[in-house]
Design an enzyme around this catalytic site. Structure first.
Site, mmCIF file in Angstrom:
data_model
loop_
_atom_site.group_PDB
_atom_site.id
_atom_site.type_symbol
_atom_site.label_atom_id
_atom_site.label_comp_id
_atom_site.label_asym_id
_atom_site.label_seq_id
_atom_site.Cartn_x
_atom_site.Cartn_y
_atom_site.Cartn_z
ATOM 1 N N ASP A 103 0.838 -1.195 0.000
ATOM 2 C CA ASP A 103 0.000 0.000 0.000
ATOM 3 C C ASP A 103 0.879 1.253 0.000
ATOM 4 O OD1 ASP A 103 -2.157 -1.687 0.195
ATOM 5 O OD2 ASP A 103 -2.320 -1.490 2.380
HETATM 6 N N1 URA Z 1 -1.245 -5.926 3.918
HETATM 7 C C1 URA Z 1 -1.739 -4.668 3.907
HETATM 8 O O1 URA Z 1 -2.781 -4.392 4.490
HETATM 9 N N2 URA Z 1 -1.046 -3.731 3.244
HETATM 10 C C2 URA Z 1 0.118 -3.959 2.596
HETATM 11 O O2 URA Z 1 0.697 -3.056 2.020
HETATM 12 C C3 URA Z 1 0.616 -5.288 2.627
HETATM 13 C C4 URA Z 1 -0.086 -6.241 3.300
#
Ligand code: URA
Length: 241
Positions: A103
């Site tokens: 993310d």
């Molecule tokens: N899980 C999440 O919620 N975000 C990420 O970036 C990776 C795994």
């Protein structure tokens, strides 16, 4: 064998049109001789290519470990946002991509490569490559939470049901804000955040520490990167998950 214009364009010397111009103008030498034909075929491994006297070696595949900083998107191109590929300043290949996504606000380990086969093996749900995340959680994380995650938790929309595979939760510190390590075998969209959401807790900081055999280098600050070592690459290629 590869065409001279493709060789130079692959190495980021210019667009196909630009490198054709350099070749026709006599700026390019192959094995000590000026070659003016863009279609000239050469052996990537053996022939020596110079542009304006600068040696250009051919690289088929590149593999970088990036410590992704927050605020950067896991994409190859974006009109508005800085991408993880923009951060790899001395890249040679133009076809690099991130093997998997984090993310925008997540930090940590990301493999940047142009090796599609390797990326597929690492990411394919069939292979169950473990991914370990460090997180800070708003709320008190308990051993009951760990037992729940080990059994699988429903992260679907209400009534939709989307059960996660068994995950290992290690509690490093537990309090009004907790610190944990979570190892999951899959990579569902926002998986870690949704797992905590499902138990009424919120991820306030998330960093990926490990992907299969590949461990985030502690020397890399967010935004920094380095090529994989030969050993790391060998281990990732042999990931027997
Ligand atoms: N899980 C999440 O919620 N975000 C990420 O970036 C990776 C795994």
């Amino acid at each position: 064998m590869i065409r001279l214009d493709k060789y130079l364009a692959d190495m980021g010397i210019g667009t196909r049109q630009e490198v054709k111009r350099y070749i026709r103008k006599g700026q390019v030498m192959v094995n000590q001789k000026i070659v003016k034909a863009p279609e000239h075929k050469l052996k990537e491994e053996d022939d020596q290519v110079f542009v304006d006297g600068r040696r250009i070696d051919y690289v088929s595949y590149e593999y970088y470990m990036l410590n992704k900083p927050a605020g950067v998107v896991s994409a190859t191109e974006d009109l508005r946002e800085t991408t993880v590929i923009d951060l790899i300043r001395d890249r040679k290949r133009k076809d690099l991509f991130p093997a998997g996504r984090l993310d925008k606000d997540t930090e940590g380990l990301l493999l940047i490569t142009n090796d599609g086969q390797l990326a597929h093996r690492l990411l394919s749900p069939r292979h169950h490559v473990d991914k370990t995340y460090y997180a800070r959680i708003r709320g008190c994380v308990t051993e009951e939470d760990a037992a729940g995650f080990a059994a699988g938790v429903d992260i679907g929309a209400p009534g939709a049901g989307e059960l996660t595979m068994p995950a290992r939760l290690e509690i490093l510190r537990s309090g009004s804000e907790s610190e944990i390590l979570l190892t999951i075998q899959e990579g569902k969209y926002h998986q870690v955040k949704r797992m905590f959401q499902a138990i009424g807790k919120e991820v306030v900081y998330l960093r990926r520490e490990r992907m299969g055999s590949l461990v985030l280098d502690k020397e890399l600050k967010p935004g920094e990167y380095r090529p994989l070592t030969e050993k790391e690459l060998e281990n990732v290629k042999n990931e027997d998950a």
